[in-house]
Design a protein around this motif. Structure first.
Motif, PDB file in Angstrom:
ATOM      1  N   UNK A 150       0.852  -1.192   0.000  1.00 56.83           N
ATOM      2  CA  UNK A 150       0.000   0.000   0.000  1.00 56.83           C
ATOM      3  C   UNK A 150       0.883   1.235   0.000  1.00 56.83           C
ATOM      4  N   UNK A 151       0.667   2.108  -0.966  1.00 57.42           N
ATOM      5  CA  UNK A 151       1.453   3.338  -1.070  1.00 57.42           C
ATOM      6  C   UNK A 151       0.674   4.580  -0.659  1.00 57.42           C
ATOM      7  N   UNK A 152      -0.642   4.531  -0.785  1.00 60.65           N
ATOM      8  CA  UNK A 152      -1.480   5.707  -0.519  1.00 60.65           C
ATOM      9  C   UNK A 152      -2.773   5.259   0.132  1.00 60.65           C
ATOM     10  N   UNK A 153      -3.172   6.017   1.160  1.00 63.78           N
ATOM     11  CA  UNK A 153      -4.435   5.744   1.832  1.00 63.78           C
ATOM     12  C   UNK A 153      -5.120   7.075   2.110  1.00 63.78           C
ATOM     13  N   UNK A 154      -6.319   7.238   1.600  1.00 63.12           N
ATOM     14  CA  UNK A 154      -7.081   8.469   1.791  1.00 63.12           C
ATOM     15  C   UNK A 154      -8.428   8.109   2.413  1.00 63.12           C
ATOM     16  N   UNK A 155      -8.770   8.753   3.517  1.00 60.92           N
ATOM     17  CA  UNK A 155     -10.070   8.539   4.157  1.00 60.92           C
ATOM     18  C   UNK A 155     -10.833   9.860   4.128  1.00 60.92           C
ATOM     19  N   UNK A 156     -11.973   9.850   3.452  1.00 58.18           N
ATOM     20  CA  UNK A 156     -12.824  11.034   3.362  1.00 58.18           C
ATOM     21  C   UNK A 156     -13.944  10.929   4.398  1.00 58.18           C
ATOM     22  N   UNK A 157     -14.137  11.986   5.151  1.00 55.50           N
ATOM     23  CA  UNK A 157     -15.184  11.999   6.154  1.00 55.50           C
ATOM     24  C   UNK A 157     -16.549  12.200   5.490  1.00 55.50           C
ATOM     25  N   UNK A 158     -17.624  11.775   6.145  1.00 47.94           N
ATOM     26  CA  UNK A 158     -18.957  11.975   5.570  1.00 47.94           C
ATOM     27  C   UNK A 158     -19.231  13.461   5.334  1.00 47.94           C
ATOM     28  N   UNK A 159     -19.949  13.741   4.255  1.00 48.20           N
ATOM     29  CA  UNK A 159     -20.383  15.109   3.994  1.00 48.20           C
ATOM     30  C   UNK A 159     -21.838  15.073   3.559  1.00 48.20           C
ATOM     31  N   UNK A 160     -22.309  16.154   2.949  1.00 46.02           N
ATOM     32  CA  UNK A 160     -23.716  16.204   2.581  1.00 46.02           C
ATOM     33  C   UNK A 160     -24.086  15.165   1.530  1.00 46.02           C
ATOM     34  N   UNK A 161     -23.107  14.612   0.838  1.00 42.48           N
ATOM     35  CA  UNK A 161     -23.407  13.646  -0.215  1.00 42.48           C
ATOM     36  C   UNK A 161     -23.220  12.196   0.194  1.00 42.48           C
TER      37      UNK A 161
END
Length: 217
Positions: A192-203
């Motif tokens: 694994x080279x990259x890990x991105x976690x996006x938090x919940x938003x309006x969508x």
């Protein structure tokens, strides 16, 4: 080998909702900026002259497959749902789409330069993920790239709770912690080279995890 029950449930459910799903699911251009950027980064990593074609596993109606093709990727789609595959073939006749399961891919060893699993593995029970990730490792060429994206959580097991149009779904979802997903990818032999976690938003109601990984040479 007898087909796993979760694969049968996903096929039956997506066959039922295919037309509504294709109508309601977002076009790639409508995704949030981070998701679009991650797809663009993946496309850059797997475009020629990198080795081998790219498989979009769980391709659904083919919208993301076509998006990658427009970015210069040599890509084909695979989905467990024959109805989804038929819709994809009708919408994008210049691209190749086949029916198949991630638990037993009909793809040769080391054949792929890349795999995209975009919102495609969260219906897989956790005890089946090592099998799926081992298939990713087996079919990737040395140096081949993986992008995996989908909802993550703290281990929640979600029962069917929504519908597409008038059609309720019958599949279940499993929201693993990002650290656990990374650990399982590592155990399958992927880096694994990259890990991105996006938090919940309006969508979105859930955290979204995106991982970039590769098979060592």
């Amino acid at each position: 080998m007898t087909e796993p029950s979760h694969v049968t449930a996903a096929r039956e459910s997506y066959d039922t909702v295919a037309a509504d799903y294709a109508r309601l699911v977002k076009e790639p251009a409508e995704l949030d900026p981070v998701s679009r950027a991650m797809l663009a980064a993946f496309a850059e990593l797997v475009r020629p002259p990198h080795p081998g074609p790219v498989a979009d596993l769980g391709c659904g109606p083919g919208k993301v497959t076509a998006h990658l093709a427009a970015l210069g990727v040599q890509v084909f789609g695979v989905d467990v749902s024959p109805e989804m595959v038929e819709l994809a073939r009708a919408a994008y006749p210049d691209l190749r789409f086949t029916v198949g399961s991630m638990t037993a891919l009909e793809i040769g060893d080391g054949e792929l330069g890349g795999i995209l699993a975009y919102y495609a593995t969260h219906h897989t029970p956790p005890h089946w993920l090592p099998t799926v990730y081992a298939e990713f490792h087996r079919t990737l060429a040395p140096g081949g790239r993986l992008m995996l994206a989908g909802p993550v959580g703290s281990g929640e097991h979600l029962r069917p709770s929504h519908a597409y149009g008038d059609h309720p779904v019958s599949y279940e979802s499993y929201l693993l912690p990002p650290d656990r997903i990374a650990e399982l990818l590592h155990k399958a032999g992927l880096v694994v080279t990259t890990r991105v976690v996006q938090e919940p938003d309006e969508g979105t109601k859930r955290q979204i995890g995106t991982f970039l990984a590769y098979k060592p040479r």
